[in-house]
Scaffold this motif. Structure first.
Motif, short mmCIF file in Angstrom:
data_model
loop_
_atom_site.label_atom_id
_atom_site.label_comp_id
_atom_site.label_asym_id
_atom_site.label_seq_id
_atom_site.Cartn_x
_atom_site.Cartn_y
_atom_site.Cartn_z
N TYR A 76 -22.52 -4.67 26.51
CA TYR A 76 -22.11 -6.05 26.28
C TYR A 76 -22.12 -6.80 27.61
O TYR A 76 -22.11 -6.21 28.70
N ALA A 77 -22.13 -8.12 27.50
CA ALA A 77 -21.95 -9.00 28.66
C ALA A 77 -21.23 -10.25 28.18
O ALA A 77 -21.35 -10.65 27.02
N LYS A 78 -20.47 -10.84 29.10
CA LYS A 78 -19.69 -12.03 28.76
C LYS A 78 -19.61 -12.92 29.99
O LYS A 78 -19.36 -12.45 31.10
N LEU A 79 -19.82 -14.21 29.78
CA LEU A 79 -19.69 -15.22 30.84
C LEU A 79 -18.35 -15.92 30.68
O LEU A 79 -17.99 -16.32 29.57
N HIS A 80 -17.62 -16.08 31.75
CA HIS A 80 -16.32 -16.73 31.67
C HIS A 80 -16.48 -18.24 31.72
O HIS A 80 -17.20 -18.77 32.58
N PRO A 81 -15.81 -18.96 30.85
CA PRO A 81 -15.91 -20.43 30.86
C PRO A 81 -15.16 -21.03 32.02
O PRO A 81 -14.18 -20.47 32.53
N ARG A 82 -15.60 -22.19 32.49
CA ARG A 82 -14.89 -22.96 33.52
C ARG A 82 -14.74 -24.39 33.02
O ARG A 82 -15.62 -24.92 32.35
N THR A 83 -13.63 -25.00 33.38
CA THR A 83 -13.38 -26.39 32.96
C THR A 83 -13.37 -27.34 34.13
O THR A 83 -13.20 -28.55 33.95
N SER A 84 -13.54 -26.81 35.35
CA SER A 84 -13.55 -27.67 36.54
C SER A 84 -14.33 -26.98 37.65
O SER A 84 -14.68 -25.80 37.54
N VAL A 85 -14.60 -27.71 38.71
CA VAL A 85 -15.29 -27.16 39.86
C VAL A 85 -14.75 -27.85 41.10
O VAL A 85 -14.37 -29.03 41.05
N VAL A 86 -14.69 -27.13 42.22
CA VAL A 86 -14.20 -27.70 43.47
C VAL A 86 -15.34 -27.86 44.47
O VAL A 86 -15.64 -28.97 44.92
N ASP A 87 -16.00 -26.77 44.81
CA ASP A 87 -17.10 -26.84 45.79
C ASP A 87 -18.39 -26.23 45.25
O ASP A 87 -19.47 -26.79 45.40
N VAL A 88 -18.26 -25.07 44.61
CA VAL A 88 -19.40 -24.36 44.04
C VAL A 88 -19.06 -24.00 42.59
O VAL A 88 -17.94 -23.57 42.30
N ASP A 89 -20.03 -24.18 41.70
CA ASP A 89 -19.83 -23.78 40.31
C ASP A 89 -20.09 -22.28 40.20
O ASP A 89 -21.24 -21.84 40.13
N ARG A 90 -19.00 -21.51 40.20
CA ARG A 90 -19.09 -20.04 40.18
C ARG A 90 -18.91 -19.54 38.75
O ARG A 90 -17.83 -19.66 38.19
N VAL A 91 -19.96 -18.99 38.19
CA VAL A 91 -19.92 -18.47 36.84
C VAL A 91 -19.63 -16.98 36.92
O VAL A 91 -20.48 -16.19 37.34
N ASP A 92 -18.43 -16.57 36.51
CA ASP A 92 -18.06 -15.16 36.54
C ASP A 92 -18.58 -14.44 35.31
O ASP A 92 -18.53 -14.97 34.19
N ALA A 93 -19.06 -13.23 35.53
CA ALA A 93 -19.63 -12.43 34.44
C ALA A 93 -19.02 -11.04 34.43
O ALA A 93 -18.59 -10.52 35.46
N GLU A 94 -18.99 -10.44 33.25
CA GLU A 94 -18.54 -9.06 33.10
C GLU A 94 -19.46 -8.37 32.11
O GLU A 94 -20.18 -9.03 31.35
N GLY A 95 -19.43 -7.05 32.11
CA GLY A 95 -20.24 -6.32 31.16
C GLY A 95 -20.30 -4.85 31.50
O GLY A 95 -19.84 -4.41 32.56
N THR A 96 -20.87 -4.07 30.61
CA THR A 96 -21.05 -2.64 30.86
C THR A 96 -22.07 -2.08 29.87
O THR A 96 -22.44 -2.73 28.89
N VAL A 97 -22.46 -0.85 30.14
CA VAL A 97 -23.35 -0.09 29.26
C VAL A 97 -22.67 1.23 28.96
O VAL A 97 -22.07 1.86 29.84
N HIS A 98 -22.74 1.67 27.71
CA HIS A 98 -22.17 2.95 27.33
C HIS A 98 -22.77 4.05 28.20
O HIS A 98 -23.99 4.07 28.45
#
Length: 329
Positions: A76-98
């Motif tokens: 699976y993989a998942k992108l974390h939502p953001r509702t604001s930005v200060v300097d850089v739009d950092r899109v955090d991600a998580e995931g793994t493989v069995h």
């Protein structure tokens, strides 16, 4: 790298689709299989994952993907939502493989999907700012680190997972005159959110919490434990705080009841007076009285407030190290 230059081809036998509420038990099974091998210290019940999917800012159709072999979720993989930005739009991600599906190209394909999805999310939300996608790996997970580097990620920051046994007593600390230490009360929740945003305004990559995300992930989370959460008040102003959490899945998996101190902070105008130390010491003492056997927390190795030294002085020691990687979008 342009989005079209990040093709995603799934290995043979894999079916890919967004994660739905009906998938949470299979998702929990996947994470349990990961933990047995990777020992990352994270365990989840299906209800924990259902809560994640209920985040009002999460677009599950665009920001999640589950990989299936028959009835089994194998990645699976998942992108974390953001509702604001200060300097850089950092899109955090998580995931793994069995673990049984590793070294077949599944992880690399997931990361290509993540890079492409993060770029699309960035273009749709905060395109006027620089963008990057971030992923974390335990410092001992050489295979994951090599894969990230091979896909153009670079090391950005280091974090420590720290733990403290609660069988040794914690000395109570006095607060300065005019301030008082108090247990969490729902009536101060909004003041606490404001204090948290102020406390973390000068921290790396920190974003202010809006009321919805605060409720979803902080004081409204099913893991939040108000009985081991304390604030230091100056009248009606929250000057400092330490909030406790507990994951039942961790206790079941480890046999150790652990209070995780998920939020610790001091408003900048109150720093240098030992307020966070007093709040955290109270959480530890009350946690021991409530039957917790251990406390844990995470800290940025370069935290500008000297948090690492504070935690060490209260008996915490480094249990594991994590690396945050970034890749420009």
């Amino acid at each position: 790298m342009a989005l079209r230059a990040v093709p995603v081809t799934w290995p043979e036998g894999i079916v890919a689709r967004p994660i739905t509420p009906g998938d949470v038990q299979a998702w929990a099974d996947l994470l349990a299989a990961r933990e047995l091998v990777d020992q990352g210290g994270e365990n989840y019940e299906a209800a924990d994952l259902l809560e994640e999917l209920a985040d009002p800012h999460l677009d599950t159709e665009q920001a999640t993907i589950g990989l299936w072999s028959g009835e089994q979720m194998v990645g699976y993989a998942k992108l974390h939502p953001r509702t604001s930005v200060v300097d850089v739009d950092r899109v955090d991600a998580e995931g793994t493989v069995h673990p049984e599906w590793r070294r077949r190209g599944v992880g690399a394909a997931l990361m290509r999907w993540t890079i492409r999805g993060a770029g699309e999310q960035h273009a749709a939300t905060f395109p006027d700012y620089p963008g990057e996608v971030r992923a974390s790996a335990k410092s001992t997970h050489d295979g994951t680190i090599a894969m990230l580097r091979g896909l153009g990620f670079e090391e950005a920051r280091y974090f420590y997972d720290m733990k403290r046994e609660l069988d040794e007593p914690v000395r109570a600390l006095e607060t300065p005159d005019g301030l008082r230490l108090a247990p969490f009360d729902p009536t101060i929740d909004e003041a606490l959110r404001v204090a948290h945003n102020e406390a973390f305004r000068d921290h790396w990559a920190a974003l202010p919490r809006d009321p919805e995300s605060w409720k979803t992930h902080v004081t409204g989370s099913r893991s939040f434990r108000p009985e081991v959460s304390y604030v230091v008040l100056d009248g009606d102003t929250v000057a400092a705080y330490a909030l406790g959490y507990e994951w039942a899945a961790d206790t079941e998996a480890t046999g150790v009841r652990e209070v995780y101190v998920g939020q610790v902070g001091t408003r900048r105008e109150y720093r240098g007076r030992g307020l966070a130390r007093a709040a955290l010491a109270k959480v530890l003492a009350e946690g021991a009285r409530a039957g917790y056997q251990r406390a844990s927390l995470g800290v940025d190795a370069d935290n500008p407030t000297g948090a690492l030294g504070l935690y060490e002085s209260l008996g915490f020691s480094v249990h594991s190290k994590w690396i945050t990687f970034r890749r420009a979008l």
